[in-house]
Design a protein around this motif. Structure first.
Motif, short mmCIF file in Angstrom:
data_model
loop_
_atom_site.label_atom_id
_atom_site.label_comp_id
_atom_site.label_asym_id
_atom_site.label_seq_id
_atom_site.Cartn_x
_atom_site.Cartn_y
_atom_site.Cartn_z
N GLU B 35 18.08 26.76 38.82
CA GLU B 35 17.39 25.99 39.86
C GLU B 35 15.92 26.35 40.03
N GLY B 36 15.42 27.24 39.18
CA GLY B 36 14.03 27.66 39.33
C GLY B 36 13.02 26.58 38.98
N ILE B 76 11.27 29.46 34.25
CA ILE B 76 10.86 30.59 35.10
C ILE B 76 11.88 31.73 35.01
N GLU B 77 13.15 31.38 34.84
CA GLU B 77 14.19 32.42 34.77
C GLU B 77 14.03 33.27 33.50
N LYS B 82 12.70 40.98 34.68
CA LYS B 82 12.88 41.43 36.07
C LYS B 82 11.81 40.89 37.02
N GLY B 83 11.25 39.76 36.65
CA GLY B 83 10.19 39.22 37.52
C GLY B 83 8.92 40.03 37.42
N GLN B 88 3.56 37.06 37.49
CA GLN B 88 4.46 37.22 38.65
C GLN B 88 4.01 38.40 39.51
N LEU B 92 2.60 38.35 43.50
CA LEU B 92 3.10 39.16 44.62
C LEU B 92 1.97 39.97 45.24
N ASP B 93 1.12 40.48 44.38
CA ASP B 93 0.03 41.31 44.86
C ASP B 93 -0.93 40.52 45.74
N ASP B 95 -0.08 37.86 47.27
CA ASP B 95 0.74 37.23 48.31
C ASP B 95 0.45 35.72 48.37
N GLY B 100 6.55 28.09 48.85
CA GLY B 100 7.02 28.64 47.58
C GLY B 100 7.61 27.63 46.61
N SER B 104 7.07 28.15 41.09
CA SER B 104 7.63 28.32 39.74
C SER B 104 6.76 27.58 38.73
N GLN B 106 3.64 26.56 39.15
CA GLN B 106 2.29 27.13 39.10
C GLN B 106 2.29 28.36 38.18
N ILE B 107 3.31 29.21 38.32
CA ILE B 107 3.40 30.44 37.54
C ILE B 107 3.58 30.11 36.05
#
Lengths: 746, 153
Positions: B35-36, B76-77, B82-83, B88, B92-93, B95, B100, B104, B106-107
């Motif tokens: 579902e990502g 994305i999966e 491990k992400g 990725q 997170l860094d 934020d 959201g 997926s 965008q990344i």
């Protein structure tokens, strides 16, 4: 420390239970008498505090789960609400796992995402939840150690007795604590003692988001689940006449095709009920693709619907006119309405005399188009109807508001409705209107299977529930010295007026008149990030810019002058805003943007400020125009939303508001021709994209000790006028009609 | 017409039976249950469904299953175990995310950009990422995260 009192003893709402694996679960329901108060006066100010609840779970290994009651759509309450509890519980934020609470009105009386009220309404209640739990753990430790509570301290989830050097984790005492009575007096920390609140914390769901974990409603699936879509009239003002599903039913994977009525014919429409089309044809199949294909084969005949009357909850009927409407005609109708007398919403002094005696009058008319919400995750809901019970997994902003309509339409008691709150891929007001959940339930009931209802993007864009089409005309009267002597605001829309009659500049001008009007329509509308304010600010702040120029005044100085008047000697009795806080954001944005500084003399910049949702925001926008291309170099935002719980999340919201505002000011519009939307998807609906985003956004917060006020919406409305005012500096042309970019010459 | 296909996704071969015109997006989501990869528009205009096809960013809503024989697909999966792909981590860094939902896509776009252009200019980033809509308005953070990932890799 501030001491606050709770009255649990009279109406006990604390539910404590030991978990099977040891540990403690604490839930407190907040009703009228359970509100923490500092004085009796406070009770009268914000009675809505009654409706918040929270859960804490502490495991014997000292890991801590905190439930966030409110639905999450990107405003980051999954982080900020648990932070409120964690602060008073005195645990290490790293120990905490935040979890989404499901819809549970008994445990969580306020599960409401809208109106920028999440943190504001939770501010004391959720902190009290944390403080109560901490106090119970201290009591349990004191009993276990046979030491007075007064000699015990807590820090990062540990209870310590300094004299003896004893120190144990909360997990050690959690089970004993869970059996204790609820403390009667709760002491909350003073703001100066916060260790977590006010520190930047990252979105707790971030790791799952970047890995594409199934978080959203559209991601939910279970065994035996069928997929459904609805075929609806091609235009507003049309209804189903007849249909033939023979060919469509022969398509691969199709289970059934049948019409459904979203609401009963005699439905009383409550605040978040809406129906663009009451009768639609449901297509149910084994995969999204099967359903998408079969939909095209449904042969439906649509006809123009007659005028209807919808009954509101107050038993007042609202007319839904017949006809196929076009936005071009709406704009002409709005100009006609502007010429007729409106409904007087506010009158101060003698505005007629002011205008009659004026030496000069400036009159300007502003408009803004319908906007679709364009939530990135299209509308959807999972429902499984079994017997007289229905279970939902759905993205929904205000579940409680949909329950009465579900009860009425589905014919089951409210206790038989369960809702798992899925993370929402955006909301912006759209997902406050949960008719899609009723649709999913009706379809599941018909096919006796779990069903996921999906709206295609085209269904979302063309299916209604828009930001209304608005118009505002402002008139300003001046004497021979260019002094502002009277002010007139007249606003309306299709089908709602944007006017906030008691907001600035009301209260700052002696002779003031505000009038409203509406044009009924069969095009459905919905709350859209800062409803009404999102246009009011655009029009009003552009007009103030233009009249300040006529008066030869700096636009910030002029606003401050008006606000000073409103603060020191306000006109009228009801002015919705706090002039001091309003001035505060203007002063802060002036300082941070270097407004008026020689080094910024060459910049094409516009300023704007607005108040809504209890907060104050101001922006300065610097941009350049080349041909029909606008480049926004910088946005400087000043925001007064009281105490900032999570500065990182708050900044992100304000940055997003700037980009959202710039995008809608420059490009956003939904137009209709003969009842059909001219835009159906992102290939025709113009959204702001990466290359059009501002190069830099600075966000500054006014530092004060005011309890948190709104955050998600307030920084959005002023952006529109800051863009318009900067465009004027860049082009020499005033922009009155959104969207602005199509009016730039290539 | 329903046919049997063998598709290689995230280094695994999957046998699927599907209508020949079924877009990869729905194969991934409805048949394989990953579902990502998100549905946003279905017309290749928003980028929410971005995956890698032989290392390049593509819109999976525009790729019929029948066109994918012999292709290597990454979702994305499968971007990292491990992400912990640099993109990725940067996300997170910085934020980045609000709701959201688009992230997926965008990344996946950002990872493909950095693969072809390890040190992109601001303009490179803006141009490459233009096909990915973010309704919440996280564009400036996305740009910062891409710059950070580029600097660290």
């Amino acid at each position: 420390m501030k001491k606050t009192e709770t009255q649990y003893s009279r109406r006990s709402f604390l539910k404590v239970s030991s978990l099977s694996g040891g540990g403690m679960m604490l839930g407190i329901s907040w009703f009228a008498s359970a509100k923490p108060v500092e004085s009796l006066d406070e009770l009268n100010i914000e009675p809505v505090w009654q409706e918040v609840t929270s859960f804490i779970k502490i495991a014997s290994d000292n890991s801590i789960k905190i439930f966030s009651p409110n639905p999450e759509f990107g405003q980051n309450v999954m982080t900020s609400l648990p932070m409120l509890i964690a602060e008073e519980l005195d645990v290490d934020w790293k120990q905490v796992e935040a979890e989404q609470g499901n819809f549970n009105p008994k445990a969580f009386p306020r599960q409401f995402t809208g109106g920028s009220q999440g943190v504001r309404m939770a501010w004391k209640p959720l902190r009290t939840v944390g403080a109560a739990a901490r106090q119970m753990i201290l009591t349990a430790a004191s009993q276990a150690w046979n030491l007075p509570v007064s000699e015990l301290t807590t820090f990062n989830g540990m209870v310590t007795h300094a004299f003896s050097g004893k120190s144990e984790s909360y997990g050690t005492f959690a089970e004993a604590a869970s059996k204790l009575p609820v403390p009667k007096d709760i002491v909350l920390k003073g703001n100066q003692s916060f260790r977590l609140l006010g520190t930047p914390q990252k979105n707790v769901v971030g790791p799952k988001i970047v890995q594409g974990k199934p978080l959203f409603g559209l991601d939910y699936r279970e065994a035996g689940m069928l997929y459904a879509m609805t075929e609806r009239p091609p235009a507003f003002g049309m209804q189903l006449k007849s249909f033939d599903t023979t060919a469509a039913k022969k398509m691969p994977g199709i289970v059934d095709i049948f019409p459904i009525k979203v609401y009963n014919d005699d439905h009383k429409f409550a605040g978040f009920d809406t129906r663009s089309f009451n009768e639609v044809i449901a297509v149910v199949g084994k995969s999204t693709w099967d359903v998408m294909n079969a939909r095209k084969k449904v042969k439906a005949v649509w006809e123009v619907a007659p005028e209807k009357s919808e009954m509101g909850q107050n038993n007042q009927a609202r007319i839904v006119p017949s006809g196929l409407e076009s936005t071009k005609k709406h704009y002409a109708q709005m100009l006609e309405m502007d010429k007729k007398p409106g409904k007087i919403e506010r009158k101060d002094g003698d505005p007629e005399k002011g205008f009659a005696e004026a030496k000069h009058i400036i009159e300007r008319t502003y408009t803004a188009p319908f906007l679709a919400h364009n939530i990135m995750e299209p509308t959807n809901a999972f429902a499984h109807f079994v017997g007289d019970k229905v279970r939902f997994v759905a993205p929904i902003q205000i579940p409680e508001m949909m329950i009465p309509s579900m009860v009425a339409r589905l014919g089951i008691p409210k206790e038989n409705i369960s809702i798992e709150l899925a993370r929402m891929g955006g909301g912006f007001g759209r997902r406050a209107y949960g008719h899609y959940m009723i649709e999913a339930a009706l379809i599941s009931k018909q096919v006796s299977a779990p069903v996921k209802l999906i709206y295609m993007r085209e269904d979302d864009v063309s299916g209604g529930n828009y930001r209304p089409l608005y118009q505002l005309t402002y008139r300003a009267a001046f004497d021979e010295n260019k002094k502002l002597i009277a002010f007139h605001a007249k606003g309306g829309g299709v089908p709602e007026s944007p006017l906030h009659a008691n907001r600035f500049p009301a209260g700052a001008i002696d002779n003031y008149l505000a009038e409203s009007w509406v044009i009924p329509s069969n095009i459905t509308i919905a709350a859209f990030r800062a409803p009404r304010s999102n246009f009011n600010a655009a029009a009003e702040q552009s007009f103030l810019d233009e009249i300040s120029e006529y008066m030869g005044k700096d636009p910030i100085d002029f606003r401050l002058e008006l606000l000073k008047r409103a603060k020191e000697n306000p006109v009228g009795k009801t002015n919705d805003y706090d002039a001091s806080r309003y001035m505060g954001v203007l002063e802060l944005v002036r300082e941070k943007s270097g407004w008026g500084k020689p080094e910024n003399a060459g910049k094409k910049r516009g300023v704007s400020a607005y108040f809504c949702h209890n907060s104050y925001a101001a922006q300065v926008i610097d941009l350049q125009v080349k041909g029909d291309q606008v480049t926004v170099d910088q946005v400087t935002t000043a925001l007064d939303c009281g105490v900032v719980v999570n500065p990182e999340g708050a900044k992100n919201m304000a940055e997003g508001a700037a980009i959202d505002g710039i995008g809608n000011a420059l490009f956003g519009q939904l137009t209709l021709t003969d009842g059909k939307t001219d835009q159906k998807n992102f290939d025709t609906y113009r959204m702001i994209r990466h290359n059009e985003a501002p190069k830099k956004i600075d966000v500054h917060f006014v530092k004060n000790e005011i309890d948190p006020t709104g955050l998600g919406e307030p920084p959005f409305p002023p952006v529109f006028a800051a863009v318009a005012n900067a465009l004027y500096k860049a082009t020499g042309k005033r922009f009155y009609h959104q969207p602005f970019q199509p009016q730039l010459k290539g | 017409m329903i046919k049997k296909y063998s598709v290689r996704i995230n280094k695994k071969v999957h046998q699927v039976e599907a209508d020949e015109n079924m877009p990869l997006l729905w194969v991934i989501r409805d048949i394989l249950g990953m579902e990502g990869t998100k549905y946003g528009c279905g017309v290749g205009s928003c980028g929410a469904c971005t995956v890698h096809l032989n290392g390049s960013a593509v819109r999976s809503c525009q790729l019929p299953i029948s066109s994918l024989t012999g292709m290597e697909i990454t979702t994305i999966e499968g971007l990292s175990a491990k992400g912990d792909h640099p993109v990725q981590k940067a996300w997170l860094d910085v934020d980045v995310a609000q709701c959201g939902y688009c992230q997926s896509g965008q990344i996946m776009s950002a990872a493909a950009l950095l693969k072809s252009t390890p040190n992109p200019t601001e303009e490179d980033i803006e141009n490459f990422m233009t096909g990915n809509i973010c309704r919440c308005g996280t564009y400036t953070r996305i740009k910062k995260a891409i710059q950070q990932a580029a600097a660290k890799s």
